[in-house]
Write a protein that holds these residues in place. Sequence first.
Motif, short mmCIF file in Angstrom:
data_model
loop_
_atom_site.label_atom_id
_atom_site.label_comp_id
_atom_site.label_asym_id
_atom_site.label_seq_id
_atom_site.Cartn_x
_atom_site.Cartn_y
_atom_site.Cartn_z
N PHE A 18 0.81 -1.21 0.00
CA PHE A 18 0.00 0.00 0.00
C PHE A 18 0.85 1.27 0.00
O PHE A 18 0.34 2.35 -0.20
N ASN A 19 2.14 1.14 0.23
CA ASN A 19 3.06 2.28 0.20
C ASN A 19 3.98 2.11 -1.00
O ASN A 19 5.07 1.57 -0.90
N ALA A 20 3.52 2.56 -2.14
CA ALA A 20 4.27 2.41 -3.39
C ALA A 20 4.76 3.78 -3.87
O ALA A 20 4.22 4.81 -3.49
N SER A 21 5.79 3.75 -4.70
CA SER A 21 6.33 4.97 -5.29
C SER A 21 6.21 4.87 -6.81
O SER A 21 6.57 3.86 -7.40
N VAL A 22 5.74 5.93 -7.43
CA VAL A 22 5.71 6.03 -8.89
C VAL A 22 6.88 6.91 -9.28
O VAL A 22 7.01 8.04 -8.81
N CYS A 23 7.75 6.38 -10.14
CA CYS A 23 8.96 7.10 -10.55
C CYS A 23 8.89 7.38 -12.04
O CYS A 23 8.38 6.57 -12.81
N TYR A 24 9.44 8.52 -12.43
CA TYR A 24 9.43 8.94 -13.83
C TYR A 24 10.85 8.91 -14.40
O TYR A 24 11.40 9.93 -14.77
N GLY A 25 11.42 7.74 -14.44
CA GLY A 25 12.76 7.57 -14.99
C GLY A 25 13.57 6.59 -14.18
O GLY A 25 13.28 6.32 -13.01
N GLU A 26 14.61 6.06 -14.82
CA GLU A 26 15.44 5.06 -14.16
C GLU A 26 16.25 5.65 -13.02
O GLU A 26 16.45 4.99 -12.00
N ASP A 27 16.72 6.89 -13.16
CA ASP A 27 17.52 7.50 -12.09
C ASP A 27 16.69 7.67 -10.82
O ASP A 27 17.15 7.38 -9.71
N GLU A 28 15.47 8.14 -10.98
CA GLU A 28 14.58 8.32 -9.82
C GLU A 28 14.26 6.97 -9.20
O GLU A 28 14.21 6.83 -7.97
N ASP A 59 16.63 -5.51 -13.01
CA ASP A 59 17.41 -4.41 -13.57
C ASP A 59 17.84 -3.40 -12.50
O ASP A 59 18.80 -2.66 -12.70
N PHE A 60 17.14 -3.37 -11.38
CA PHE A 60 17.40 -2.37 -10.35
C PHE A 60 17.92 -2.96 -9.04
O PHE A 60 18.52 -2.25 -8.25
N ILE A 61 17.68 -4.23 -8.81
CA ILE A 61 18.09 -4.87 -7.55
C ILE A 61 18.97 -6.06 -7.89
O ILE A 61 18.52 -7.00 -8.52
N THR A 62 20.21 -5.99 -7.44
CA THR A 62 21.14 -7.09 -7.68
C THR A 62 21.06 -8.08 -6.53
O THR A 62 20.77 -7.71 -5.39
N GLU A 63 21.32 -9.30 -6.85
CA GLU A 63 21.30 -10.35 -5.83
C GLU A 63 22.51 -10.19 -4.92
O GLU A 63 23.60 -9.87 -5.36
#
Length: 87
Positions: A18-28, A59-63
């Motif tokens: 329920f606490n999500a973030s909408v980002c407008y780009g890969e850097d954000e 693509d954003f979280i490495t193991e």
Amino acid sequence: MNTKAHDQFLVFDMEDRFNASVCYGEDETREIVRQFDCPESLQVLRVTMGHPTRDVTSDFITEDEPDAAFGIPSPDSLRCWHEGRVL
């Protein structure tokens, strides 16, 4: 009229969706992911209008380092698991 589709990224914790973030780009998106101590439970979805939503978590979280031999979890793995349950 601009016909180029713009990607948006939805970042949320599977334990607290329920606490999500909408980002407008890969850097954000990378900035939001860095704010989490243990991002293993995060999910990142790419949303482009007119296209199917895609899971781009890898693509954003490495193991982290793999768990130790014989199925014994590493200390970092146990810490992240514990913090995810307590918080």
